[in-house]
Design a protein around this motif. Sequence first.
Motif, short mmCIF file in Angstrom:
data_model
loop_
_atom_site.label_atom_id
_atom_site.label_comp_id
_atom_site.label_asym_id
_atom_site.label_seq_id
_atom_site.Cartn_x
_atom_site.Cartn_y
_atom_site.Cartn_z
N THR A 31 -20.27 -11.85 6.62
CA THR A 31 -20.35 -10.94 5.47
C THR A 31 -19.95 -9.52 5.87
O THR A 31 -19.34 -8.80 5.07
N ILE A 52 -22.76 2.75 2.24
CA ILE A 52 -23.93 1.94 2.65
C ILE A 52 -23.71 1.42 4.07
O ILE A 52 -24.60 1.50 4.92
N GLY A 56 -25.59 2.30 7.71
CA GLY A 56 -26.31 1.21 8.38
C GLY A 56 -27.35 0.56 7.47
O GLY A 56 -28.20 -0.20 7.94
N PHE A 86 -25.53 -13.27 7.36
CA PHE A 86 -26.13 -13.62 6.07
C PHE A 86 -26.95 -14.89 6.27
O PHE A 86 -26.46 -15.80 6.96
N ARG A 88 -29.80 -11.82 5.18
CA ARG A 88 -30.45 -10.73 5.90
C ARG A 88 -31.77 -10.34 5.25
O ARG A 88 -32.43 -9.43 5.76
N GLN A 92 -32.26 -13.18 -0.04
CA GLN A 92 -30.95 -13.81 0.18
C GLN A 92 -31.14 -15.25 0.66
O GLN A 92 -30.38 -16.15 0.26
N ARG A 135 -15.43 0.54 14.49
CA ARG A 135 -16.43 0.31 13.44
C ARG A 135 -17.22 1.58 13.27
O ARG A 135 -17.82 2.08 14.22
N ASP A 137 -19.97 2.01 12.07
CA ASP A 137 -21.42 1.88 12.22
C ASP A 137 -21.83 1.54 13.65
O ASP A 137 -22.98 1.26 13.91
N ARG A 146 -30.13 0.15 12.13
CA ARG A 146 -29.88 -1.26 11.79
C ARG A 146 -30.90 -2.18 12.45
O ARG A 146 -31.30 -3.19 11.88
P1 AMP Z 1 -22.43 -6.88 10.43
O1 AMP Z 1 -20.97 -6.87 10.74
O2 AMP Z 1 -22.96 -8.26 10.16
O3 AMP Z 1 -23.27 -6.14 11.45
O4 AMP Z 1 -22.60 -6.09 9.04
C1 AMP Z 1 -22.20 -4.74 8.92
C2 AMP Z 1 -22.89 -4.09 7.72
O5 AMP Z 1 -22.50 -4.79 6.53
C3 AMP Z 1 -24.41 -4.14 7.72
O6 AMP Z 1 -24.99 -3.08 8.48
C4 AMP Z 1 -24.70 -4.00 6.23
O7 AMP Z 1 -24.48 -2.67 5.80
C5 AMP Z 1 -23.60 -4.85 5.62
N1 AMP Z 1 -23.99 -6.27 5.46
C6 AMP Z 1 -23.42 -7.34 6.09
N2 AMP Z 1 -24.02 -8.48 5.73
C7 AMP Z 1 -25.00 -8.14 4.85
C8 AMP Z 1 -25.99 -8.87 4.14
N3 AMP Z 1 -26.11 -10.20 4.26
N4 AMP Z 1 -26.83 -8.16 3.34
C9 AMP Z 1 -26.73 -6.83 3.21
N5 AMP Z 1 -25.84 -6.08 3.85
C10 AMP Z 1 -24.97 -6.71 4.68
#
Ligand code: AMP
Length: 197
Positions: A31, A52, A56, A86, A88, A92, A135, A137, A146
């Motif tokens: 996701t 968002i 983070g 996902f 999280r 969900q 990235r 973040d 996070r």
């Molecule tokens: P990741 O690459 O999985 O670390 O996701 C990067 C960012 O995407 C997270 O810090 C959230 O802001 C958002 N994100 C990804 N997956 C989700 C999810 N299942 N629910 C909410 N936000 C998500």
Amino acid sequence: MNLILLGPPGAGKGTQAKRLEERYGLKQLSTGDMLRAAIAEGTPLGRQVKEILDRGDLVTDEIMLDMIAERIAQPDCDRGFILDGFPRTVRQAEGLDDMLGRHGKALAVVIEMKVDEAALFARVANRAAQSAEKRSDDTEETLRKRLGIYREQTAPIIPYYRDKGLLKAVDGMADMDSVTRQIEAILGLQSADASAS
Ligand code: AMP
């Protein structure tokens, strides 16, 4: 076979999901990657979620559930998929259960990648230094945030899946190949490396 890779940011979910995709044709559904792609393309969703992600914080459950519902219905998920990032939140996870039920699909297993938080900072710093695609973040401050969100909002899905008898854990601090072998053992898959030797 459908599975979830669960673990805090930097645990190695993406790396392991990509390997399972290459070796076994299970589709990686990240996701985070989907959201970053939407941001890069400048879609309305991308514009909505950019800040968002930069902060983070979590994107809303409604947006994420819609995104996954649309994705698992695609034919490339017929052989199975790996959810990476996902669910999280418990909401969900519950929404996913309803959705899978409606599609006549089920989860085979939820694999928790256990890691040492201190080591995550080194890993994410390393990822930021090595990654060609920066990235926004991957900073120490955002990682701290996070990780806090992971503990508060995501970790409660661990008992949720344990109660359903779906939870297995691997040592995410082991080297990458060893983690892959642990996952393959759980899935009852023979590793390409092992079969070659
Ligand atoms: P990741 O690459 O999985 O670390 O996701 C990067 C960012 O995407 C997270 O810090 C959230 O802001 C958002 N994100 C990804 N997956 C989700 C999810 N299942 N629910 C909410 N936000 C998500």
